[in-house]
Design a protein around this motif. Structure first.
Motif, PDB file in Angstrom:
ATOM      1  N   SER A   1       8.752  24.406 -22.630  1.00 56.02           N
ATOM      2  CA  SER A   1       7.642  23.330 -22.823  1.00 56.02           C
ATOM      3  C   SER A   1       6.926  23.660 -24.000  1.00 56.02           C
ATOM      4  N   LYS A   2       6.934  22.901 -25.064  1.00 52.22           N
ATOM      5  CA  LYS A   2       6.009  23.287 -26.372  1.00 52.22           C
ATOM      6  C   LYS A   2       5.711  21.818 -26.759  1.00 52.22           C
ATOM      7  N   ASP A   3       4.490  21.944 -27.463  1.00 53.35           N
ATOM      8  CA  ASP A   3       3.855  20.632 -28.118  1.00 53.35           C
ATOM      9  C   ASP A   3       4.033  19.513 -27.244  1.00 53.35           C
ATOM     10  N   GLY A   4       3.694  19.812 -26.036  1.00 58.04           N
ATOM     11  CA  GLY A   4       3.500  18.414 -25.189  1.00 58.04           C
ATOM     12  C   GLY A   4       5.044  17.745 -24.824  1.00 58.04           C
ATOM     13  N   LYS A   5       6.244  18.432 -25.326  1.00 62.14           N
ATOM     14  CA  LYS A   5       7.407  18.031 -24.997  1.00 62.14           C
ATOM     15  C   LYS A   5       8.498  19.073 -24.400  1.00 62.14           C
ATOM     16  N   ILE A   6       9.660  18.792 -23.825  1.00 64.49           N
ATOM     17  CA  ILE A   6      10.378  19.824 -23.299  1.00 64.49           C
ATOM     18  C   ILE A   6      11.589  19.724 -24.110  1.00 64.49           C
ATOM     19  N   TYR A   7      12.051  21.208 -24.453  1.00 63.04           N
ATOM     20  CA  TYR A   7      13.250  21.327 -25.324  1.00 63.04           C
ATOM     21  C   TYR A   7      14.252  22.199 -24.553  1.00 63.04           C
ATOM     22  N   ASN A   8      15.512  22.051 -24.843  1.00 64.62           N
ATOM     23  CA  ASN A   8      16.451  22.963 -24.533  1.00 64.62           C
ATOM     24  C   ASN A   8      16.605  23.904 -25.579  1.00 64.62           C
ATOM     25  N   THR A   9      15.891  25.204 -25.403  1.00 58.74           N
ATOM     26  CA  THR A   9      15.604  26.205 -26.555  1.00 58.74           C
ATOM     27  C   THR A   9      16.536  27.230 -26.284  1.00 58.74           C
ATOM     28  N   SER A  10      17.125  27.896 -27.516  1.00 61.89           N
ATOM     29  CA  SER A  10      17.961  29.421 -27.389  1.00 61.89           C
ATOM     30  C   SER A  10      16.979  30.288 -28.197  1.00 61.89           C
ATOM     31  N   PHE A  11      16.968  31.269 -27.656  1.00 61.71           N
ATOM     32  CA  PHE A  11      15.996  32.592 -28.232  1.00 61.71           C
ATOM     33  C   PHE A  11      17.042  33.697 -28.388  1.00 61.71           C
ATOM     34  N   THR A  12      16.876  34.461 -29.736  1.00 60.30           N
ATOM     35  CA  THR A  12      17.897  35.482 -29.825  1.00 60.30           C
ATOM     36  C   THR A  12      16.719  36.743 -30.275  1.00 60.30           C
ATOM     37  N   PHE A  13      17.097  37.870 -29.581  1.00 63.06           N
ATOM     38  CA  PHE A  13      16.396  38.933 -29.931  1.00 63.06           C
ATOM     39  C   PHE A  13      17.299  40.111 -30.702  1.00 63.06           C
ATOM     40  N   ASN A  14      16.763  40.885 -31.652  1.00 65.68           N
ATOM     41  CA  ASN A  14      17.183  42.104 -32.283  1.00 65.68           C
ATOM     42  C   ASN A  14      17.012  43.237 -31.454  1.00 65.68           C
ATOM     43  N   ARG A  15      17.422  44.383 -32.196  1.00 64.31           N
ATOM     44  CA  ARG A  15      17.362  45.641 -31.063  1.00 64.31           C
ATOM     45  C   ARG A  15      15.883  46.073 -31.294  1.00 64.31           C
ATOM     46  N   SER A  16      15.045  45.708 -32.239  1.00 62.16           N
ATOM     47  CA  SER A  16      13.738  45.743 -32.350  1.00 62.16           C
ATOM     48  C   SER A  16      12.797  45.201 -31.221  1.00 62.16           C
TER      49      SER A  16
ATOM     50  N   THR B   1      23.618  12.445 -22.976  1.00 61.19           N
ATOM     51  CA  THR B   1      23.067  10.976 -22.469  1.00 61.19           C
ATOM     52  C   THR B   1      23.639  10.876 -21.159  1.00 61.19           C
ATOM     53  N   ASN B   2      24.982  11.132 -20.932  1.00 56.83           N
ATOM     54  CA  ASN B   2      25.664  10.874 -19.623  1.00 56.83           C
ATOM     55  C   ASN B   2      24.834  11.265 -18.452  1.00 56.83           C
ATOM     56  N   MET B   3      24.289  12.353 -18.705  1.00 59.20           N
ATOM     57  CA  MET B   3      23.291  12.798 -17.514  1.00 59.20           C
ATOM     58  C   MET B   3      21.814  12.691 -17.610  1.00 59.20           C
ATOM     59  N   GLY B   4      21.546  11.969 -18.787  1.00 55.94           N
ATOM     60  CA  GLY B   4      20.111  11.608 -18.824  1.00 55.94           C
ATOM     61  C   GLY B   4      19.281  12.696 -19.393  1.00 55.94           C
ATOM     62  N   GLU B   5      19.689  13.634 -20.198  1.00 54.28           N
ATOM     63  CA  GLU B   5      19.070  14.759 -20.755  1.00 54.28           C
ATOM     64  C   GLU B   5      18.194  14.229 -21.644  1.00 54.28           C
ATOM     65  N   GLU B   6      18.443  13.342 -22.303  1.00 59.59           N
ATOM     66  CA  GLU B   6      17.310  12.579 -23.348  1.00 59.59           C
ATOM     67  C   GLU B   6      15.801  11.947 -22.611  1.00 59.59           C
ATOM     68  N   LYS B   7      16.143  11.756 -21.391  1.00 59.92           N
ATOM     69  CA  LYS B   7      14.815  11.466 -20.955  1.00 59.92           C
ATOM     70  C   LYS B   7      13.974  12.460 -20.391  1.00 59.92           C
ATOM     71  N   TYR B   8      14.411  13.395 -20.429  1.00 60.00           N
ATOM     72  CA  TYR B   8      13.707  14.730 -19.999  1.00 60.00           C
ATOM     73  C   TYR B   8      13.307  15.609 -21.072  1.00 60.00           C
ATOM     74  N   PHE B   9      14.460  15.770 -22.176  1.00 58.98           N
ATOM     75  CA  PHE B   9      14.222  16.746 -23.106  1.00 58.98           C
ATOM     76  C   PHE B   9      13.938  15.926 -24.474  1.00 58.98           C
ATOM     77  N   GLU B  10      13.701  16.850 -25.566  1.00 53.70           N
ATOM     78  CA  GLU B  10      13.591  16.126 -26.741  1.00 53.70           C
ATOM     79  C   GLU B  10      14.377  16.877 -27.487  1.00 53.70           C
ATOM     80  N   TRP B  11      15.105  15.863 -28.678  1.00 51.52           N
ATOM     81  CA  TRP B  11      16.019  16.231 -29.496  1.00 51.52           C
ATOM     82  C   TRP B  11      15.662  17.416 -30.511  1.00 51.52           C
ATOM     83  N   GLY B  12      16.571  18.203 -30.799  1.00 50.27           N
ATOM     84  CA  GLY B  12      16.240  19.558 -31.873  1.00 50.27           C
ATOM     85  C   GLY B  12      16.533  18.915 -33.055  1.00 50.27           C
ATOM     86  N   LYS B  13      15.866  19.327 -34.073  1.00 47.46           N
ATOM     87  CA  LYS B  13      16.124  18.811 -35.390  1.00 47.46           C
ATOM     88  C   LYS B  13      16.745  19.789 -36.480  1.00 47.46           C
TER      89      LYS B  13
END
Length: 262
Positions: free
Chosen positions: A87-102, A116-128
């Motif tokens: 959840s960010k900026d008032g919307k919900i995203y499907n977000t990946s985070f990557t971390f280095n050794r530090s 859209t077959n499962m309605g993901e776009e009704k709950y999540f915001e599209w990444g850009k």
């Protein structure tokens, strides 16, 4: 580059349990001293609870960053932390985070193709944005589940010079063959390694396929899971990329003036 793929079974709508379980699996994987550890898609909530999703989501990735940034630093390992409902900026995203050794968050990618077959776009915001990053000097890209069907996205990443593509997913068992063929095709056509991390188990009525894999640029399977929770280990030899591109140089032989994709 040694990779450990965590094929995780998570509980739907139980982020507290899932965070603890993901950390347990990361610590277990780290015992084999890999360079990179991966997780699947939306492991914090499962894919995906439609009730109270915002409440269940991470808030601007704060918990993921705190837990897995610290883990990466403690264990001296790079972590491609799958993706989370975020959840960010008032919307919900499907977000990946990557971390280095530090323990630094070096990449944040919001899923650009929603299912859209499962309605993901009704709950999540599209990444850009398309996202690349470096792990121990190796240029990598990240995509999430349904993204794998869009060859234009993966070719865009390949033309930006990635050598390893990480795919994090919750892919259903009934389309297992698609999962296997699409990942193999993306590896072969782009002459790069594909590390695809899927979930397993059942959420609501959906059974997830597992069969996470590490695939080389020839389409050969370095390691592959079954349909149960497992940690896969495999070695990526980047010299293979030079070998295949010297033998069959599809990048040199491309004819982009013919390609009209809008």
């Amino acid at each position: 580059m040694k990779v450990s793929v965590v094929q995780m079974d998570m509980l739907l709508a139980e982020p507290e349990y899932n965070f603890k379980h993901a950390e347990e699996l990361i610590r277990k994987a780290a015992k084999d001293k890999p360079d990179v550890i991966t997780l699947p898609e939306t492991w914090n909530t499962g894919f995906f609870p439609k009730e109270n999703l915002e409440k269940l989501s991470d808030k601007n990735g704060e918990k993921v960053k705190a837990v897995f940034g610290s883990l990466a630093k403690e264990l001296n390992v790079n972590i491609v932390a799958g993706s989370v409902a975020n959840s960010k900026d008032g919307k919900i995203y499907n977000t990946s985070f990557t971390f280095n050794r530090s323990g630094e968050c070096i990449a944040e990618y919001d899923k650009t193709h929603l299912f859209t077959n499962m309605g993901e776009e009704k709950y999540f915001e599209w990444g850009k944005n398309v996202v690349t990053f470096e792990i121990d000097g190796v240029k990598c890209g990240i995509i999430i589940c349904y993204d794998i069907r869009f060859l234009e996205l993966v070719r865009t990443l390949s033309l930006q010079g990635i050598e390893v593509l990480f795919v994090v997913s919750q892919w259903p068992d009934r389309r297992l063959k698609h999962w296997q063929i699409l990942n193999m095709a993306r590896a072969i056509e782009n002459q790069m390694f594909v590390v695809c991390t899927n979930s397993c188990g059942t959420a609501n009525e959906t059974k997830y396929a597992g069969h996470s894999a590490i695939i080389d640029p020839f389409g050969e399977i370095i390691a592959e899971g079954n349909d149960s929770e497992v940690i896969l280990n495999g070695e990526i030899d980047l010299n293979i990329i030079k070998n295949i591109r010297d033998t069959i140089n599809v990048y040199r032989d491309r004819n982009p003036k013919l390609y009209k994709i809008n």
